[in-house]
Write a protein that holds these residues in place. Structure first.
Motif, short mmCIF file in Angstrom:
data_model
loop_
_atom_site.label_atom_id
_atom_site.label_comp_id
_atom_site.label_asym_id
_atom_site.label_seq_id
_atom_site.Cartn_x
_atom_site.Cartn_y
_atom_site.Cartn_z
N VAL A 136 35.20 -10.31 76.83
CA VAL A 136 35.46 -11.40 75.89
C VAL A 136 36.97 -11.48 75.66
O VAL A 136 37.63 -10.45 75.48
CB VAL A 136 34.72 -11.16 74.55
N GLY A 137 37.52 -12.67 75.67
CA GLY A 137 38.95 -12.82 75.45
C GLY A 137 39.75 -12.63 76.73
O GLY A 137 39.20 -12.41 77.81
N THR A 138 41.06 -12.67 76.58
CA THR A 138 41.95 -12.65 77.76
C THR A 138 42.72 -11.34 77.91
O THR A 138 43.32 -11.12 78.96
CB THR A 138 42.95 -13.80 77.67
N ASN A 139 42.74 -10.49 76.90
CA ASN A 139 43.49 -9.23 77.00
C ASN A 139 42.84 -8.30 78.03
O ASN A 139 41.62 -8.10 78.03
CB ASN A 139 43.55 -8.52 75.65
N GLN A 140 43.68 -7.73 78.90
CA GLN A 140 43.20 -6.81 79.92
C GLN A 140 43.77 -5.40 79.75
O GLN A 140 43.20 -4.44 80.26
CB GLN A 140 43.61 -7.33 81.31
N LEU A 141 44.90 -5.28 79.06
CA LEU A 141 45.61 -4.01 78.92
C LEU A 141 45.53 -3.54 77.48
O LEU A 141 45.45 -4.34 76.55
CB LEU A 141 47.06 -4.17 79.37
N THR A 142 45.57 -2.21 77.29
CA THR A 142 45.38 -1.66 75.94
C THR A 142 46.65 -1.07 75.33
O THR A 142 46.77 -1.00 74.12
CB THR A 142 44.29 -0.58 75.95
N TYR A 143 47.58 -0.61 76.18
CA TYR A 143 48.83 -0.06 75.65
C TYR A 143 49.92 -1.10 75.82
O TYR A 143 50.15 -1.61 76.92
CB TYR A 143 49.22 1.23 76.36
N THR A 144 50.60 -1.39 74.71
CA THR A 144 51.62 -2.46 74.72
C THR A 144 52.98 -1.98 74.27
O THR A 144 53.97 -2.69 74.47
CB THR A 144 51.20 -3.60 73.79
N GLY A 145 53.07 -0.79 73.64
CA GLY A 145 54.28 -0.50 72.89
C GLY A 145 54.36 -1.48 71.72
O GLY A 145 53.38 -2.18 71.40
N PHE A 146 55.50 -1.55 71.11
CA PHE A 146 55.66 -2.48 69.98
C PHE A 146 56.34 -3.76 70.48
O PHE A 146 57.42 -4.14 70.03
CB PHE A 146 56.44 -1.81 68.86
N SER A 147 55.65 -4.39 71.46
CA SER A 147 56.14 -5.64 72.03
C SER A 147 54.94 -6.49 72.38
O SER A 147 53.79 -6.06 72.27
CB SER A 147 56.97 -5.36 73.30
N GLY A 148 55.18 -7.69 72.83
CA GLY A 148 54.08 -8.60 73.11
C GLY A 148 53.46 -8.41 74.46
O GLY A 148 52.40 -8.98 74.75
N ALA A 149 54.08 -7.64 75.33
CA ALA A 149 53.60 -7.52 76.71
C ALA A 149 52.72 -6.29 76.88
O ALA A 149 53.04 -5.20 76.40
CB ALA A 149 54.79 -7.43 77.66
N GLY A 150 51.60 -6.48 77.58
CA GLY A 150 50.77 -5.34 77.91
C GLY A 150 51.43 -4.47 78.96
O GLY A 150 52.10 -4.98 79.87
N ILE A 151 51.26 -3.16 78.86
CA ILE A 151 51.89 -2.23 79.78
C ILE A 151 50.86 -1.55 80.67
O ILE A 151 51.02 -1.48 81.89
CB ILE A 151 52.71 -1.17 79.01
N SER A 152 49.76 -1.05 80.09
CA SER A 152 48.76 -0.33 80.87
C SER A 152 47.42 -0.34 80.14
O SER A 152 47.34 -0.66 78.95
CB SER A 152 49.20 1.11 81.12
N LYS A 153 46.39 0.04 80.86
CA LYS A 153 45.05 0.16 80.29
C LYS A 153 44.66 1.63 80.31
O LYS A 153 44.34 2.18 81.37
CB LYS A 153 44.04 -0.67 81.09
N ILE A 154 44.73 2.27 79.15
CA ILE A 154 44.48 3.71 79.07
C ILE A 154 43.46 4.08 78.00
O ILE A 154 43.14 5.26 77.83
CB ILE A 154 45.79 4.49 78.83
N ASP A 155 42.94 3.08 77.29
CA ASP A 155 41.97 3.32 76.22
C ASP A 155 40.61 2.79 76.68
O ASP A 155 40.50 1.65 77.14
CB ASP A 155 42.40 2.62 74.94
N PHE A 156 39.56 3.61 76.48
CA PHE A 156 38.28 3.28 77.11
C PHE A 156 37.09 3.59 76.21
O PHE A 156 37.16 4.44 75.33
CB PHE A 156 38.12 4.06 78.42
N VAL A 157 35.98 2.89 76.52
CA VAL A 157 34.66 3.21 75.99
C VAL A 157 33.75 3.48 77.19
O VAL A 157 33.69 2.67 78.13
CB VAL A 157 34.09 2.07 75.15
N TRP A 158 33.07 4.61 77.17
CA TRP A 158 32.14 5.01 78.21
C TRP A 158 30.74 5.17 77.59
O TRP A 158 30.61 5.42 76.39
CB TRP A 158 32.53 6.33 78.84
N PHE A 159 29.71 5.08 78.42
CA PHE A 159 28.35 5.29 77.93
C PHE A 159 27.49 5.89 79.03
O PHE A 159 27.81 5.81 80.22
CB PHE A 159 27.75 3.99 77.39
N GLY A 160 26.37 6.48 78.64
CA GLY A 160 25.47 7.10 79.61
C GLY A 160 24.45 8.00 78.93
O GLY A 160 24.14 7.80 77.76
#
Length: 296
Positions: A235-259
């Motif tokens: 849902v939505g357009t964000n793909q990255l989770t770490y941004t620093g304190f700026s408007g640009a996404g830097i990386s995706k390092i935060d996750f939810v897993w299930f099983g």
């Protein structure tokens, strides 16, 4: 008469099956610790706290209204921040987890927050990600002490039980991340041996992108499924989770897993990476990840 009896039996069975399915909203959020030496663009916690609390309340209240069980896994939380967040969420909220530096109040927490009017805490543990997990310790050249926090919950209305785990892997050592996630999995599996084959959700800041050391180590086990690799809709357009304190996404390092993935105990409906720029203030250098899953 016979047809009516069969129909009634079918409806009763269907209602039981529907009642057995337990929707959950799982939130992972590195809120950024209350730093005295702040980065460019970083506001003090006193300016960020209201935005963090309001965002959590919004996503959780919607879920509760829709009948879902809310579970929050936070990272980089200091004792004063935990008090602010729990107080801001309301008296029905409680948490499990301790400061990582002394097992009490020193250092960052990885708390799991839950509603005491919706679930009961059956079992809880905090272990250090190191060769000596029962005491505050560093593992594998880690830059900081790191922990795994695990809770077994029982849904008060149905008696259905599930496991949630929360972690924050090291930023300095790839080996610490890869070995640390193995400790997390081993502890979850130990809890399963004690409490039975329960569904599992895991939240965390992995400091590792998809395909990176810790992510790959967990994926290789085949034990859990990361929500973006499931049937869940983004849902939505964000793909990255770490941004620093700026408007640009830097990386995706935060996750939810299930099983566990092999047992098909969960279905996943959707997930969203929320904004962290609220009214011109970056409430954290990470964006929250929200996943809607159903325990079958």
């Amino acid at each position: 008469m016979r047809v009516g009896a069969i129909s009634a039996c079918f409806l009763a069975t269907a209602n039981v099956a529907m009642a057995a399915a337990l929707p959950q909203r799982i939130v992972s959020f590195n809120i950024r610790y209350d730093a005295s030496d702040r980065q460019d663009g970083e506001k003090p916690w006193s300016d960020r706290s209201t935005g963090v609390i309001d965002q959590l309340k919004t996503v959780i209240n919607i879920a509760v209204t829709d009948g879902a069980v809310p579970i929050i896994g936070l990272q980089e939380v200091l004792d004063n921040q935990l008090a602010d967040i729990q107080g801001g969420l309301g008296v029905e909220w409680n948490h499990f987890g301790f400061g990582r530096d002394d097992g009490s109040k020193e250092g960052e927490y990885n708390p799991i927050l839950f509603r005491t009017d919706i679930v009961k805490l059956v079992h809880s543990e905090q272990k250090w990600l190191s060769p000596t997990p029962d005491e505050p310790s560093f593992g594998w050249d880690a830059g900081s002490r790191r922990v795994s926090v695990i809770a077994v919950f029982e849904h008060l209305a149905t008696g259905k039980r599930f496991i949630h785990a929360n972690t924050h892997l090291d930023n300095a050592s790839g080996q610490a991340r890869s070995e640390g996630i193995k400790v997390v999995v081993a502890r979850i599996q130990a809890v399963q041996q004690q409490y039975g084959p329960l569904g599992v959700t895991l939240t965390g800041d992995f400091n590792s992108e998809a395909g990176g050391d810790a992510y790959a180590a967990l994926e290789a086990t085949g034990y859990l499924t990361e929500v973006s690799k499931s049937e869940a809709k983004l849902v939505g357009t964000n793909q990255l989770t770490y941004t620093g304190f700026s408007g640009a996404g830097i990386s995706k390092i935060d996750f939810v897993w299930f099983g566990p993935s092999s047992e098909n105990l969960y279905s996943a409906q959707q997930y969203e990476i929320l904004n962290n720029d609220i009214g011109g203030t970056f409430i954290s250098d990470h964006r929250p990840v929200v996943a809607d899953v159903t325990l079958l």
